[in-house]
Scaffold this motif. Structure first.
Motif, PDB file in Angstrom:
ATOM      1  N   LEU A   1      45.548 -37.021   0.689  1.00 52.83           N
ATOM      2  CA  LEU A   1      46.861 -37.046   0.070  1.00 52.83           C
ATOM      3  C   LEU A   1      46.467 -35.733  -1.117  1.00 52.83           C
ATOM      4  O   LEU A   1      47.390 -34.866  -1.254  1.00 52.83           O
ATOM      5  CB  LEU A   1      46.944 -38.164  -0.627  1.00 52.83           C
ATOM      6  N   LEU A   2      45.444 -35.785  -1.702  1.00 54.41           N
ATOM      7  CA  LEU A   2      45.217 -34.572  -2.678  1.00 54.41           C
ATOM      8  C   LEU A   2      45.051 -33.380  -2.114  1.00 54.41           C
ATOM      9  O   LEU A   2      45.424 -32.067  -2.541  1.00 54.41           O
ATOM     10  CB  LEU A   2      43.891 -34.913  -3.488  1.00 54.41           C
TER      11      LEU A   2
ATOM     12  N   LEU B   1      46.927 -32.226   0.533  1.00 57.62           N
ATOM     13  CA  LEU B   1      48.210 -31.965   0.923  1.00 57.62           C
ATOM     14  C   LEU B   1      48.849 -31.302  -0.522  1.00 57.62           C
ATOM     15  O   LEU B   1      49.750 -30.369  -0.430  1.00 57.62           O
ATOM     16  CB  LEU B   1      49.370 -33.081   1.353  1.00 57.62           C
ATOM     17  N   HIS B   2      48.671 -31.998  -1.649  1.00 57.34           N
ATOM     18  CA  HIS B   2      49.326 -31.723  -3.197  1.00 57.34           C
ATOM     19  C   HIS B   2      48.814 -30.226  -3.418  1.00 57.34           C
ATOM     20  O   HIS B   2      49.619 -29.669  -4.061  1.00 57.34           O
ATOM     21  CB  HIS B   2      48.965 -32.614  -4.036  1.00 57.34           C
TER      22      HIS B   2
ATOM     23  N   GLY C   1      48.252 -27.687  -1.650  1.00 63.15           N
ATOM     24  CA  GLY C   1      49.059 -26.555  -0.964  1.00 63.15           C
ATOM     25  C   GLY C   1      48.068 -25.359  -0.526  1.00 63.15           C
ATOM     26  O   GLY C   1      47.139 -25.767   0.127  1.00 63.15           O
TER      27      GLY C   1
ATOM     28  N   LEU D   1      47.023 -29.721 -12.046  1.00 60.80           N
ATOM     29  CA  LEU D   1      46.431 -30.713 -11.059  1.00 60.80           C
ATOM     30  C   LEU D   1      46.192 -32.160 -11.562  1.00 60.80           C
ATOM     31  O   LEU D   1      46.301 -33.155 -10.766  1.00 60.80           O
ATOM     32  CB  LEU D   1      45.274 -30.219 -10.280  1.00 60.80           C
TER      33      LEU D   1
ATOM     34  N   PHE E   1      48.576 -35.026 -11.191  1.00 61.98           N
ATOM     35  CA  PHE E   1      48.585 -35.664  -9.922  1.00 61.98           C
ATOM     36  C   PHE E   1      47.365 -36.764  -9.548  1.00 61.98           C
ATOM     37  O   PHE E   1      47.576 -37.626  -8.934  1.00 61.98           O
ATOM     38  CB  PHE E   1      48.670 -34.657  -8.774  1.00 61.98           C
ATOM     39  N   THR E   2      46.284 -36.086 -10.037  1.00 64.91           N
ATOM     40  CA  THR E   2      45.079 -36.889  -9.717  1.00 64.91           C
ATOM     41  C   THR E   2      45.098 -38.350 -10.763  1.00 64.91           C
ATOM     42  O   THR E   2      44.487 -39.136 -10.470  1.00 64.91           O
ATOM     43  CB  THR E   2      43.820 -36.340 -10.028  1.00 64.91           C
TER      44      THR E   2
ATOM     45  N   VAL F   1      47.274 -40.673  -8.867  1.00 67.75           N
ATOM     46  CA  VAL F   1      46.637 -41.204  -7.613  1.00 67.75           C
ATOM     47  C   VAL F   1      45.479 -42.252  -8.081  1.00 67.75           C
ATOM     48  O   VAL F   1      45.414 -43.371  -7.703  1.00 67.75           O
ATOM     49  CB  VAL F   1      46.107 -40.182  -6.713  1.00 67.75           C
TER      50      VAL F   1
END
Length: 620
Positions: free
Chosen positions: A60-61, A63-64, A66, A94, A97-98, A101
């Motif tokens: 998932l990370l 994909l984030h 990019g 980043l 997002f981390t 998650v």
């Protein structure tokens, strides 16, 4: 002590102990092994589950992220800036997002590592691990292996945040590994879950083991109770075979049923044996290995004048007088193991001496081992008394025949003498006296010979037994007798014939009479054959010397065969009829037998059987 012996001595001796030992093997060990395998497989499944979850977060990370770190820096307009600026920019981009998650997965830490910057770009939750941003991983860190190999990996151990389960995914862009993403979870959390699983497995295993042991104990107690019941019944059967064992349920009950059947069969067999022993007329006495009386039947009680209750358990010697003169076949069998069959002896009982025929043999158990000896007693006392009466009657009858024969034999010479004397009484002629005197003398000599033979027949001297070579005796007698006739005497004598205990002079008289009779029955050109041999019936003491005298003369009429041994019976004009009677008496004195077989106008054969030994005791 060898290991196998030690194990053998260490094993339990009771059935309950053996069942418990078996339960340990068939219950405890499988359940324990199963629990161990479940715990191990559970831990591995838990690790796999955690690893899949953590790798899911890393993807998932990924994909984030990019296109990669450099495109993000270009997008933020700080491409080519220094390392610290680039790290702060990437962390600021980043970290939200981390953190999101990590917040959605409590206990989990996630982040990015840049290979170009050689630094941790972000580590969420940032509130706990922001201090690690910008630091490099040490050379021994497993992340370097992921960067070098380009393959994902799972590692467990001490890393940046402590003891963790760390899933690392390489960041591959344009075929190059530009860094890696990790997602990890503290080992304490994994261990807590594994420990909970271990407790569940251990609880189930212990419950299974305890249940198995309990069931085994109940089973062992039931089986032990049933077996104890059978053992108690067998102990009662030792004294009373008629008391059956109450069979319990199940297979053990089937054993009890079979034991009862065998006990009934044994009881029937014992009853049959006892009935046979009680019904037979011969006495039976059994002794154990020490010579103590173990059993005797009613016939033996009556024969010896004793009771079973009084003598069972006492020495066998107590049944006869302890004078040291009696050699017991039973005690000899017990000592040497030799069997005695049909031994005739005088048994010195405590009340009276019995004339018995005894047979003894060894008693053996089912394995062939000696457990004692048994003797069978046949009472001949009454038979001997009856035989004595018969012999006395026979002697009286023989005496009557003897007197009649004697009167006949004496009357003829006396009549002749009386006639001669009446004739000479009135004659004065000396020539007449000289003519008739020799006739009178011959008649007197005939009377004298008759009286001499009669005295020898009526008062025989006891035989003087000495070792005699029978073959030599026959050669000597045949040589003397052969001079009286031209008949041929052929000798066929056994070369290995042993010495015979006999009265040599008496046997000479017997054989001489037989040869003379054969010569008188044979023509001048006839043949007489004398054969010696050794006969035995398998027992050393029963060996006999056999002498056969055969002639090819006129034979004996069948109606006269039963009379040839009677005194004064003779078919010869000059015969007295005492020769064969005396021969019969001499052979009897030697404990032998004499028999005649004759076919008229063909042959006559006289067979003597003389035992080699006479001075033997009652032993086998």
């Amino acid at each position: 002590m060898r290991p196998l012996d030690w194990i053998s001595h260490s094993l339990p001796r009771t059935l309950r102990g053996k069942l418990l030992l078996v339960s340990l093997a068939v219950v405890v060990l499988p359940i324990s092994l199963t629990g161990y395998l479940l715990e191990r497989e559970g831990r591995q499944a838990l690790v796999r589950e955690k690893s899949e979850k953590l790798f899911g977060l890393t993807r998932l990370l990924d994909l984030h992220l990019g296109p990669g770190f450099d495109p993000l820096l270009s997008e933020m307009g700080i491409a080519g800036s220094d390392r610290e600026t680039a790290i702060r920019a990437l962390s600021g981009r980043l970290t939200p997002f981390t953190d999101m998650v990590a917040g959605a997965n409590p206990g989990v830490g996630v982040g990015y590592y840049s290979r170009a910057l050689d630094a941790i770009v972000t580590y969420g939750p940032s509130r706990d691990y922001s201090a690690t941003v910008g630091t490099s991983i040490p050379p021994e860190h497993p992340g370097w292996h992921v960067l070098e190999s380009g393959k994902q990996a799972v590692e467990s151990g001490r890393q940046v945040r402590g003891f963790i389960l760390n899933a690392m995914l390489p960041i591959v862009r344009d075929g190059r590994v530009i860094g890696y993403i990790w997602a990890n979870e503290l080992s304490d959390d994994v261990e807590r879950q594994a420990a909970a699983m271990d407790r569940a497995v251990l609880t189930v295993c212990l419950a299974g083991i305890l249940l198995g042991l309990a069931l085994t104990q109940v089973l062992a107690r039931g089986v032990g109770r049933d077996i104890r019941h059978i053992i108690d019944g067998l102990l009662r059967m030792r004294s009373d075979l008629a008391e059956p064992i109450e069979p319990p349920a199940g297979e053990v009950g089937a054993i009890a049923v079979e034991v009862n059947a065998m006990a009934r069969a044994l009881l029937d067999a014992r009853s049959l044996t006892e009935n046979i022993l009680h019904s037979i007329a011969d006495g039976v006495i059994a002794v154990d290995r020490t010579g103590q009386v173990a059993a005797l039947n009613p016939a033996a009680e009556t024969m010896l004048g004793i009771t079973a209750a009084a003598v069972i358990g006492r020495p066998y010697e107590s049944l006869f007088k302890p004078d040291g003169q009696f050699a017991s076949p039973l005690l000899d069998t017990l000592k040497t193991g030799r069997q005695h069959v049909g031994v005739t002896l005088d048994f010195p009982g405590t009340r009276q001496t019995l004339h018995l025929t005894v047979s003894s043999s060894v008693l053996r158990d089912s394995h062939g081992g000696a457990i004692g000896a048994v003797v069978v007693l046949k009472d001949l006392t009454e038979q001997q008394r009856l035989r004595t009466q018969i012999m006395r009657a026979d002697r009286l009858a023989a005496l009557g025949e003897l007197v009649a024969g004697l009167a006949h034999e004496v009357r003829n010479p006396l009549t002749s003498i009386r006639g001669f004397m009446q004739f000479l009484e009135s004659s004065d002629d000396v020539a007449e006296w000289q003519r008739y005197a020799p006739l009178i003398v011959r008649q007197v000599d005939s009377l004298n010979r008759l009286v001499t033979e009669l005295l020898e027949f009526g008062r025989p001297r006891p035989p003087a037994f000495q070792p005699v070579q029978l073959n030599d005796l026959i050669r000597e007698v045949s040589l003397l007798a052969g001079r009286k006739s031209n008949a041929r005497i052929a000798l066929n004598l056994a070369p290995d014939l042993p010495l015979v205990e006999a009265d040599g002079e008496a046997l000479k008289q017997v054989i001489l009479n037989l040869i003379i009779n054969a010569i008188q029955a044979t023509s001048e050109t006839g043949e007489i054959t004398i054969v010696t041999a050794m006969a035995e019936d398998g027992r050393e003491a029963a060996r006999e010397a056999v002498v056969m005298v055969t002639d090819d003369g006129e034979g004996i009429a069948p109606e006269n065969l039963d009379k040839v041994f009677d005194p004064f019976f003779s078919t010869k004009p000059q015969g007295t009829g005492l020769g064969l009677a005396m021969a019969h008496r001499i052979v009897d004195a030697h404990h032998g037998t004499i028999a005649i077989v004759s076919v008229p106008q063909s042959y006559t054969r006289v067979t003597l059987r003389i035992p080699f030994v006479h001075s033997r005791t009652v032993e086998a």
